[in-house]
Design a protein around this motif. Structure first.
Motif, PDB file in Angstrom:
ATOM      1  N   ALA A 526       0.828  -1.210   0.000  1.00 40.20           N
ATOM      2  CA  ALA A 526       0.000   0.000   0.000  1.00 40.20           C
ATOM      3  C   ALA A 526       0.859   1.256   0.000  1.00 40.20           C
ATOM      4  N   VAL A 527       1.891   1.270   0.815  1.00 36.06           N
ATOM      5  CA  VAL A 527       2.739   2.467   0.920  1.00 36.06           C
ATOM      6  C   VAL A 527       3.513   2.715  -0.365  1.00 36.06           C
ATOM      7  N   GLU A 528       4.087   1.672  -0.913  1.00 37.88           N
ATOM      8  CA  GLU A 528       4.979   1.841  -2.066  1.00 37.88           C
ATOM      9  C   GLU A 528       4.259   2.062  -3.386  1.00 37.88           C
ATOM     10  N   HIS A 529       3.031   1.529  -3.500  1.00 36.19           N
ATOM     11  CA  HIS A 529       2.370   1.571  -4.802  1.00 36.19           C
ATOM     12  C   HIS A 529       1.047   2.322  -4.845  1.00 36.19           C
ATOM     13  N   HIS A 530       0.443   2.618  -3.673  1.00 39.40           N
ATOM     14  CA  HIS A 530      -0.920   3.149  -3.714  1.00 39.40           C
ATOM     15  C   HIS A 530      -1.148   4.401  -2.874  1.00 39.40           C
ATOM     16  N   ASP A 531      -0.104   5.022  -2.389  1.00 34.84           N
ATOM     17  CA  ASP A 531      -0.331   6.224  -1.585  1.00 34.84           C
ATOM     18  C   ASP A 531      -0.896   7.336  -2.470  1.00 34.84           C
ATOM     19  N   TRP A 532      -1.862   8.101  -1.918  1.00 30.08           N
ATOM     20  CA  TRP A 532      -2.509   9.172  -2.695  1.00 30.08           C
ATOM     21  C   TRP A 532      -1.525  10.217  -3.190  1.00 30.08           C
ATOM     22  N   ARG A 533      -0.406  10.368  -2.506  1.00 28.10           N
ATOM     23  CA  ARG A 533       0.591  11.354  -2.955  1.00 28.10           C
ATOM     24  C   ARG A 533       1.085  11.033  -4.358  1.00 28.10           C
ATOM     25  N   ASN A 534       1.294   9.755  -4.613  1.00 33.72           N
ATOM     26  CA  ASN A 534       1.758   9.355  -5.937  1.00 33.72           C
ATOM     27  C   ASN A 534       0.682   9.570  -6.997  1.00 33.72           C
ATOM     28  N   VAL A 535      -0.572   9.274  -6.634  1.00 32.73           N
ATOM     29  CA  VAL A 535      -1.683   9.462  -7.569  1.00 32.73           C
ATOM     30  C   VAL A 535      -1.838  10.944  -7.904  1.00 32.73           C
ATOM     31  N   ALA A 536      -1.804  11.790  -6.868  1.00 29.91           N
ATOM     32  CA  ALA A 536      -1.970  13.226  -7.072  1.00 29.91           C
ATOM     33  C   ALA A 536      -0.850  13.795  -7.926  1.00 29.91           C
ATOM     34  N   GLU A 537       0.346  13.305  -7.715  1.00 31.28           N
ATOM     35  CA  GLU A 537       1.485  13.803  -8.489  1.00 31.28           C
ATOM     36  C   GLU A 537       1.333  13.427  -9.968  1.00 31.28           C
ATOM     37  N   THR A 538       0.889  12.218 -10.226  1.00 33.96           N
ATOM     38  CA  THR A 538       0.668  11.799 -11.618  1.00 33.96           C
ATOM     39  C   THR A 538      -0.400  12.649 -12.282  1.00 33.96           C
ATOM     40  N   LEU A 539      -1.490  12.886 -11.561  1.00 35.01           N
ATOM     41  CA  LEU A 539      -2.565  13.727 -12.103  1.00 35.01           C
ATOM     42  C   LEU A 539      -2.065  15.126 -12.388  1.00 35.01           C
ATOM     43  N   SER A 540      -1.342  15.707 -11.437  1.00 36.02           N
ATOM     44  CA  SER A 540      -0.848  17.076 -11.588  1.00 36.02           C
ATOM     45  C   SER A 540       0.104  17.197 -12.763  1.00 36.02           C
ATOM     46  N   GLU A 541       1.000  16.235 -12.887  1.00 34.93           N
ATOM     47  CA  GLU A 541       1.962  16.280 -13.992  1.00 34.93           C
ATOM     48  C   GLU A 541       1.261  16.150 -15.338  1.00 34.93           C
ATOM     49  N   THR A 542       0.267  15.293 -15.393  1.00 32.71           N
ATOM     50  CA  THR A 542      -0.440  15.083 -16.658  1.00 32.71           C
ATOM     51  C   THR A 542      -1.235  16.322 -17.054  1.00 32.71           C
TER      52      THR A 542
END
Length: 561
Positions: A526-542
């Motif tokens: 969960a920590v390495e692959h699914h934290d919301w920080r990573n999702v938000a960063e991908t959305l923001s970059e896109t």
């Protein structure tokens, strides 16, 4: 500058949770985010810096403002009147008419869209919005499409299961709206293979759609959902109680006794349905008045705990968990089941438990036969609405010569006090409960595009079981490499309707045996692959730095043929 179009509330599960979590993660990174939504309690979300209400006459009103800080969310709330179009019928504060899109006249849908367009147009121009993100295939996608056509600001769409299944699939009008919007969008986010398959199945004739598809996985706030050592469970539950002190309650404490009296005199499911309707007049999306007393009955240092979190509707499968319990309770005398959620099956499920415990075969059979008819508008309905999974399980037991044994286990071990209903809890409270369970069980009968609760269980270090199809299958398969084949197999509930209940009955004990063994590995995934920080960063970059470009598209609207 990003504007997210949601159109609904922030509290709850599914797309509400997705929106809330992504915005919170972006704000933590110091970003400013604009949100078009119907949330009417911005004060309970620390990440909302300001909330503005837009009236039909063009006037605006700031109805919430927090101290200025770095970043923050600005909520823009269009005043819609008394009508809120939805995918699945529900109750919403402030709206007298909460009606599924497919039941509305086209002029009502157009009025709703244009009200949002007027507000979004103003937000885009006044706040220099550079990209928009629209949740759901309809209708926020159509709002974004029309404003993009006027302003040139590009937009992306993230379809969720409910919009596709309960609007686009059954209604040709919704499909035409979606096709037009998806053709105009620059990107279409999908959370995995399951959602990508649904989008291509329903909207595959949109030119260039497959090239627009971009993966954006689901997330979980691993800072909130954390493992709890058995010795610390009681302290965590105390924190849950503290958080509930100021929370308005829903179901009154005497409702359970009223349900018992109703069952005592009932001879049919129709009588149960009438009694359930008379009892369920409380505010549904609130915790029970006596939830603390119910949870206090658990010995948190010794008892085993299974947890179900979700709407109490047949499509989510809580009835099948209950039907699977007699043998499991017999073999695990310290096991308790906690069901958290609201829905039209709440009282009927209580009646079913009582009928099973009392050995009232005719009443139980009547409840099974009535099935999804307890729900005014059952999801995924069609044809016979019986609880077929339970009926199939009982037939298999009879063929094996074990039906009497099952009824004996019902009377002796399926004690109503071992099945704890708690009502509705928000994530502010659930964070303290999840880690205190041994296993979580999500036996959905419909393919979930992305089961967020599954990830919350993993982040909490508890062993999750889920129906092995759709997005749940993808989540289960993602654990295989780290936890191995044995753990991976124990997570799987057979999706075949005739085998669902039996599968739960066999898999739940296996999950209880190994739950703590896999806790650290599940948390790590969960920590390495699914934290919301990573999702938000991908959305923001896109949407931002990577840039989404306005593409040439066809028509900007959709007229009914």
């Amino acid at each position: 500058m990003i504007c997210i179009l949601h159109g609904y509330l922030l509290e709850g599960s599914g797309s509400n949770l997705w929106t809330r979590s992504v915005i919170e993660a972006l704000v933590r990174q110091g970003r400013t985010v604009h949100l078009l939504a119907q949330e009417n309690h911005p004060e309970i979300y620390p990440f909302i810096r300001k909330a503005i209400r837009y009236r039909p006459d063009g006037s605006v009103e700031t109805f919430h403002e927090a101290p200025a800080g770095e970043g923050g969310c600005v909520l823009h709330k269009p005043v819609l009147g008394d009508l809120l179009p939805v995918y699945v019928r529900d109750r919403y504060e402030e709206f007298d008419r909460v009606i599924p899109l497919v039941e509305l006249e086209t002029y009502e849908i157009e009025k709703y869209v244009e009200t949002n367009v007027e507000v979004l147009r103003r937000v885009v121009r006044e706040h220099k919005i550079s990209a928009m993100h629209a949740n759901h295939a309809v209708m926020m996608s159509v709002v974004a499409e029309r404003v993009s056509g006027e302003t040139g600001v590009p937009f992306a769409i993230m379809p969720h299961g409910s919009g596709l299944e309960y609007a686009v699939r059954p209604d040709p009008r919704m499909k035409r709206y979606a096709e037009s919007a998806f053709a105009a969008a620059s990107r279409v986010f999908v959370i995995g293979d399951e959602m990508q398959g649904r989008v291509l199945e329903l909207l595959g004739n949109v030119e260039g759609l497959e090239e627009k598809l971009t993966r954006l996985p689901l997330g979980v706030d691993t800072s909130k959902f954390e493992p709890v050592e058995p010795s610390e469970r009681k302290a965590s539950i105390r924190r849950l109680y503290e958080g509930l002190q100021t929370v308005v309650r829903g179901r009154p404490a005497d409702a359970a006794e009223r349900m018992r009296h109703a069952v005592a005199s009932a001879t049919s499911a129709e009588e149960i349905a009438r009694s359930a309707s008379a009892i369920a007049t409380y505010e549904l999306k609130k915790p029970d008045e006596d939830i603390e007393a119910r949870l206090e009955s658990i010995d948190w240092t010794r008892d085993e705990v299974a947890l179900f979190v979700g709407r109490l509707i047949a499509a989510k499968g809580p009835q099948n968990v209950i039907a699977a319990l007699p043998f499991v309770f017999r073999d695990h005398p310290g096991l308790r089941l906690i069901l958290i959620g609201h829905g039209p099956l709440r009282e009927p499920l209580e009646a079913m438990v009582l009928a099973m415990h009392q050995g009232r075969r005719d009443l139980f059979g009547s409840i099974v036969e009535m099935g999804r008819r307890f729900e005014e508008h059952p999801e995924g309905s069609g044809g016979d609405l019986t609880f077929h999974e339970i009926a199939s399980y009982l037939r298999s037991l009879e063929e094996e010569g074990r039906l009497e044994e099952w009824w004996d286990a019902c009377r002796e071990h399926l004690l109503p006090e071992r099945i704890i209903f708690g009502g509705y809890l928000t994530h502010a409270e659930l964070r303290y409960l999840f880690g205190c369970a041994d296993v979580a069980i999500f036996p959905s009968l419909v393919k979930e595009a992305g089961p967020l609760v599954f990830l919350e269980a993993m982040a909490s270090g508890i062993f999750p079981l889920g129906t092995y199809f759709g997005g749940m299958k993808a989540s289960i398969d993602a654990t295989r490499e780290l936890i191995g084949d044995d753990g991976w197999k124990r997570m799987q509930i057979d999706p075949e309707p005739s085998r669902v209940v039996g599968s739960i009955a066999s898999q739940l004990p296996l999950a209880l045996e190994c739950s703590r063994h896999y806790s650290r590995d599940l948390r790590s995934i969960a920590v390495e692959h699914h934290d919301w920080r990573n999702v938000a960063e991908t959305l923001s970059e896109t949407l931002g730095e990577a840039g989404i470009r306005k593409q040439d598209s066809g028509s900007r609207g959709c007229e009914e043929e």
